[in-house]
Design a protein around this motif. Structure first.
Motif, PDB file in Angstrom:
ATOM      1  N   TYR A  12       0.824  -1.211   0.000  1.00  0.00           N
ATOM      2  CA  TYR A  12       0.000   0.000   0.000  1.00  0.00           C
ATOM      3  C   TYR A  12       0.858   1.261   0.000  1.00  0.00           C
ATOM      4  O   TYR A  12       0.514   2.264  -0.645  1.00  0.00           O
ATOM      5  N   ARG A  13       1.959   1.236   0.746  1.00  0.00           N
ATOM      6  CA  ARG A  13       2.846   2.411   0.760  1.00  0.00           C
ATOM      7  C   ARG A  13       3.379   2.710  -0.639  1.00  0.00           C
ATOM      8  O   ARG A  13       3.426   3.880  -1.057  1.00  0.00           O
ATOM      9  N   ARG A  14       3.790   1.677  -1.353  1.00  0.00           N
ATOM     10  CA  ARG A  14       4.288   1.893  -2.710  1.00  0.00           C
ATOM     11  C   ARG A  14       3.168   2.408  -3.624  1.00  0.00           C
ATOM     12  O   ARG A  14       3.395   3.279  -4.471  1.00  0.00           O
ATOM     13  N   ALA A  15       1.971   1.867  -3.435  1.00  0.00           N
ATOM     14  CA  ALA A  15       0.843   2.317  -4.253  1.00  0.00           C
ATOM     15  C   ALA A  15       0.488   3.773  -3.951  1.00  0.00           C
ATOM     16  O   ALA A  15       0.192   4.558  -4.864  1.00  0.00           O
ATOM     17  N   LEU A  16       0.533   4.149  -2.666  1.00  0.00           N
ATOM     18  CA  LEU A  16       0.233   5.530  -2.298  1.00  0.00           C
ATOM     19  C   LEU A  16       1.302   6.489  -2.795  1.00  0.00           C
ATOM     20  O   LEU A  16       1.012   7.650  -3.102  1.00  0.00           O
ATOM     21  N   ALA A  17       2.541   6.009  -2.894  1.00  0.00           N
ATOM     22  CA  ALA A  17       3.600   6.852  -3.435  1.00  0.00           C
ATOM     23  C   ALA A  17       3.325   7.191  -4.898  1.00  0.00           C
ATOM     24  O   ALA A  17       3.645   8.290  -5.369  1.00  0.00           O
ATOM     25  N   SER A  18       2.709   6.248  -5.629  1.00  0.00           N
ATOM     26  CA  SER A  18       2.384   6.479  -7.032  1.00  0.00           C
ATOM     27  C   SER A  18       1.054   7.214  -7.198  1.00  0.00           C
ATOM     28  O   SER A  18       0.853   7.925  -8.182  1.00  0.00           O
ATOM     29  N   ASN A  19       0.134   7.032  -6.231  1.00  0.00           N
ATOM     30  CA  ASN A  19      -1.181   7.664  -6.309  1.00  0.00           C
ATOM     31  C   ASN A  19      -1.537   8.255  -4.938  1.00  0.00           C
ATOM     32  O   ASN A  19      -2.381   7.719  -4.214  1.00  0.00           O
ATOM     33  N   PRO A  20      -0.895   9.358  -4.560  1.00  0.00           N
ATOM     34  CA  PRO A  20      -1.031   9.881  -3.196  1.00  0.00           C
ATOM     35  C   PRO A  20      -2.406  10.458  -2.867  1.00  0.00           C
ATOM     36  O   PRO A  20      -2.688  10.708  -1.695  1.00  0.00           O
ATOM     37  N   LEU A  21      -3.276  10.661  -3.846  1.00  0.00           N
ATOM     38  CA  LEU A  21      -4.589  11.255  -3.597  1.00  0.00           C
ATOM     39  C   LEU A  21      -5.708  10.230  -3.531  1.00  0.00           C
ATOM     40  O   LEU A  21      -6.881  10.599  -3.483  1.00  0.00           O
TER      41      LEU A  21
END
Length: 339
Positions: free
Chosen positions: A28-37
């Motif tokens: 999830y952290r990696r995914a949020l780094a790519s899509n922070p919103l």
């Protein structure tokens, strides 16, 4: 994963769940780094945090997330549900603070959405949903009087604002409402209630004169000495004063009609003072559709209609707020006018 879980005891299963959660959190952290919103990714990450973090750590993570996603009402609603589900940390006053903070967050979003009337209306309904939730929480926890008082206050505040205060600053309206609430006049739902819009300054002056003449010394100087020797004599005078009708014809405080035994048996926490309701008085811009949504929630609270049943709320508003985690059923529409 299921095979591993069934191969070990409870301790091993806990360690396995923790390891799986930590792996998912990293994803999830990696995914949020790519899509922070993405609020959905944020919710998924916080859901995995439950397996790894203590309650205090989880709440801190929630606060950081809310500070990051300042325009996502769905996160605010989920945060309230998470806090209410933490049995070890639950207390009525703590949850009242959580709901009040959530309402303030939503109101900041309302202020930021001034250029988008539709978005502003949807956020205003979310604020009402939070008010509805805190009233249900109060009632379920045994604080029925406070639940009713909050609903009375919110309806008076939003629907029955005096015309002369429509364009007044929020602080000025809040002070005027405090005087109305503390005056003891009947509120919406009580016998003789006429609404805040009918409240007149003459009632406050008449009440003040009545109590001053009854409580203070005959020379009228505050602090020159009370004329009652015992608490019982003071209570008798207060009850008699509450039976008198002010010059403008307004109804006096209803407690004067109670018997001595009823007063003696009253719960001292059964009377909601202004400080009990003030945190939930959302300063929402006037909109007839919002008043309709408020009326629908009041009907639900009173049990006149079932949960999730809407009689007055516009269909567009129901469909718009459904994306924020609230499910609505369709019903006939109607209009409500501001007093």
């Amino acid at each position: 994963e299921e095979i591993v879980k069934t191969s070990f005891g409870a301790s091993s299963q806990h360690k396995t769940r923790r390891a799986v959660a930590e792996t998912r959190m990293a994803i999830y952290r990696r995914a949020l780094a790519s899509n922070p919103l993405s609020s959905q990714l944020a919710l998924g990450f916080l859901d995995e945090c439950k397996e790894v973090m203590s309650s205090e750590e989880l709440l801190s993570e929630w606060e950081r997330t809310l500070d990051t996603f300042r325009s996502q009402p769905v996160l605010v609603m989920h945060h309230v549900r998470v806090c209410q589900g933490m049995g070890a940390l639950f207390s009525v006053e703590r949850m009242a603070g959580v709901y009040a903070a959530a309402i303030r967050r939503i109101l900041r979003m309302v202020c930021d959405a001034t250029a988008d009337a539709g978005r502003r209306a949807e956020l205003s309904v979310v604020a009402l949903e939070l008010v509805h939730g805190v009233c249900l929480m109060f009632r379920d926890a045994g604080f029925a009087e406070r639940a009713v008082a909050v609903y009375q206050a919110v309806v008076e505040w939003y629907v029955f604002t005096p015309r002369r205060l429509w364009s007044a600053p929020a602080s000025h309206r809040m002070r005027a409402f405090e005087l109305f609430w503390d005056s003891g006049v009947p509120r919406i739902g009580s016998d003789g209630a006429q609404g805040w819009c009918m409240y007149s300054a003459s009632y406050a002056q008449a009440t003040c004169d009545l109590h001053s003449s009854a409580v203070f010394a005959k020379d009228g100087a505050v602090g020159d000495g009370l004329c009652f020797e015992t608490p019982d004599s003071w209570a008798d005078a207060e009850k008699q004063a509450s039976l008198d009708t002010p010059a403008d014809g307004s109804a006096a405080m209803a407690t004067g009609c109670l018997s001595d035994s009823a007063i003696d048996s009253m719960d001292p926490f059964s009377v909601a003072v202004f400080e009990d309701v003030q945190p939930f008085l959302a300063d929402i811009p006037w909109d007839p559709t919002i008043a309709q949504a408020l009326l629908d929630r009041l009907l639900q609270f009173l049990g006149i209609v079932g949960p999730g049943t809407f009689v007055f709320t516009h269909r567009e508003l129901r469909s718009g707020t459904a994306d924020m985690g609230m499910a609505y059923t369709t019903a006939a529409g109607d209009d409500i006018a501001r007093a």
